[in-house]
Enzyme design. Sequence first.
Site, mmCIF file in Angstrom:
data_model
loop_
_atom_site.group_PDB
_atom_site.id
_atom_site.type_symbol
_atom_site.label_atom_id
_atom_site.label_comp_id
_atom_site.label_asym_id
_atom_site.label_seq_id
_atom_site.Cartn_x
_atom_site.Cartn_y
_atom_site.Cartn_z
ATOM 1 N N ARG A 32 4.105 13.722 -8.490
ATOM 2 C CA ARG A 32 4.131 12.608 -10.148
ATOM 3 C C ARG A 32 3.207 12.213 -10.849
ATOM 4 O O ARG A 32 2.065 12.911 -10.180
ATOM 5 C CB ARG A 32 5.110 11.390 -9.508
ATOM 6 N N ARG B 254 4.301 5.528 1.770
ATOM 7 C CA ARG B 254 5.054 7.170 1.504
ATOM 8 C C ARG B 254 4.416 8.029 0.332
ATOM 9 O O ARG B 254 5.172 8.724 0.369
ATOM 10 C CB ARG B 254 6.580 6.819 1.502
ATOM 11 N N ASP C 144 3.270 -4.218 -7.671
ATOM 12 C CA ASP C 144 3.393 -3.083 -7.138
ATOM 13 C C ASP C 144 3.347 -1.979 -8.086
ATOM 14 O O ASP C 144 3.266 -1.028 -8.048
ATOM 15 C CB ASP C 144 3.052 -2.959 -5.606
ATOM 16 N N ASN C 145 4.349 -2.235 -8.786
ATOM 17 C CA ASN C 145 4.864 -1.379 -9.508
ATOM 18 C C ASN C 145 4.900 -1.573 -11.345
ATOM 19 O O ASN C 145 5.613 -0.343 -11.565
ATOM 20 C CB ASN C 145 6.671 -1.814 -9.829
ATOM 21 N N GLY D 198 0.520 -1.110 0.157
ATOM 22 C CA GLY D 198 0.514 -0.024 0.004
ATOM 23 C C GLY D 198 0.852 0.653 0.090
ATOM 24 O O GLY D 198 2.210 1.309 0.046
ATOM 25 N N LYS E 242 4.905 11.329 -3.565
ATOM 26 C CA LYS E 242 6.107 10.552 -3.155
ATOM 27 C C LYS E 242 6.966 11.088 -1.808
ATOM 28 O O LYS E 242 7.927 11.721 -1.965
ATOM 29 C CB LYS E 242 6.859 9.532 -4.008
ATOM 30 N N ASP F 69 8.009 4.505 -11.099
ATOM 31 C CA ASP F 69 8.249 4.634 -9.723
ATOM 32 C C ASP F 69 9.804 4.024 -10.006
ATOM 33 O O ASP F 69 10.072 2.333 -10.212
ATOM 34 C CB ASP F 69 7.805 2.860 -8.842
ATOM 35 N N ASP G 174 10.151 5.868 7.323
ATOM 36 C CA ASP G 174 10.048 7.053 7.460
ATOM 37 C C ASP G 174 8.509 7.483 6.727
ATOM 38 O O ASP G 174 8.354 8.723 6.740
ATOM 39 C CB ASP G 174 11.026 7.871 7.836
#
Length: 482
Positions: free
Chosen positions: A188, A102, A264-265, A99, A122, A274, A134
């Site tokens: 993006r 970031r 997922d990319n 998911g 992103k 990505d 983070d």
Amino acid sequence: MSAIPKDHSTSSPSLWSLKYEPEFESLGEDYADIVAAADFPMHLLRFRNDDVLGKLGLNPTQVPNQDFIEAFGQFRGRSPLLAMRYHGYQFGDYNPRLGDGRGFLYGQVRGTDGELYDFGTKGSGTTPYSRGGDGRLTLKGGVREVIASEALHYSGVRTSRCLSLIETGESLWRGDEPSPTRSSVMVRFSRSHIRFGTFERLYALQRPDLIRKLLDHVIETYYPHLAKEDDRDTLFYAELVRRTAELTAQWMSVGFCHAVLNTDNMSITGESFDYGPFAFIQTYDLKFAAAYFDHFGRYSYGNQPSICKWNLEMLQYPLALVMPKSALDEGLKEFEGAYYKTYRQRMMQKLGFAQSDSSEAEDLLSYTLGFLQSTQVGYPDFFAELRKSFTDLWLTDAGHIVSDSTLLNKPEWAELLDVWRSLYYRLLSQLSEGERAEVGDRLRQHNPLTVPVRPEIERVWEAISTDDNWQPFYNLLQQFPN
Ligand code: AMP
Ligand code: MG
């Protein structure tokens, strides 16, 4: 797109005049979570993509830098911000703990071409999917994604772009960069952030109802020409297979190794996006793997076509809950044909030729690849050399072809090069007069003089990290359209 221009004070339409369309949001609460953006201590606009502003119908001179900062660094005035839910196969293993960790979907807008586009962030802060991370993007990571997407775009690869990159004044710790390292947030611009993994999550949850709804949304929004067809699901999958195969061929021809082709990319629109540990190959090496953590070379340069096909095969599991599996199998069979057709076309264009399906063309292409492989001459350099050294004399005698090139005329390659010359000349001499006149232009059009291989990106980053000198970065970006 260039160095950051001075602010223009104006009251004309700006970023704030964009009309956001809540298409993804309207799918409801099963597909995303509402999140908040991080508060950053600093906002320095490092990159703004004025070319993209044009595609949104905005005049760049009427968009002040301060608008970028308020919209895409401070995230003023947009809600809800949606962290998208997805799973995915990572290095072959299924991971249900993914998911947007970031990033979030900031909004969707229609371009002047009538297509719907995402603004996705992103590095904008933590979300329920951050898994202890983070939620941030390093400045170097942001710089690298800007470079990759601009270089790919101007090489004719169907790719997302970066709309903005803002340095945010935090110190980040990363295992793969000297740390502490500087932070950034990127926006993006892409066709969609719906991934193969968005569907895979719904398969894991065994929710055919949610798959049906998402598939209808994808077809109606991104494949509207199929929306009225009776067998639109089948046609959609076949077209996605084709688009993905073509995209893979585009990467292969420009020498791009994405490096993290997890599902997922993979975009449901067949667009590339990505860019993390990607690399443009320096020499033709099918085994080259760009990610240091890709120990078995699963995502090596040469594996990209078969991996993308595998990813499309995994996507069949969720889709088969709402449509016949046999139709999916039929669709997947198109992959190789579409891949080789596009790859051959693009490689022959890099060699200066429009036709790509004669046996002479095939001979020249396979011999060229063998030459690149065995000599390990620079991949972008080889093609740039053809562009730079082409003269009309090539058309008169094979001996003139690349005869002035110091890069290629190495004594140890002389025999190989002679055979290559004769294959090249054989094809040249079959061209009509009109076709011959196009060879030089085609070489110029398809072979960039500047390809951001790793040493080039490191040189740009070195200037930023040691002297805060951004000029080499802006200079590099300016070279891509040439
Ligand atoms: P990527 O390799 O960038 O495609 O990311 C894979 C997954 O890790 C996605 O779910 C990301 O959102 C998540 N992720 C990557 N980096 C971070 C980070 N610094 N903090 C939180 N999540 C992250
Ligand atoms: Mg990702």
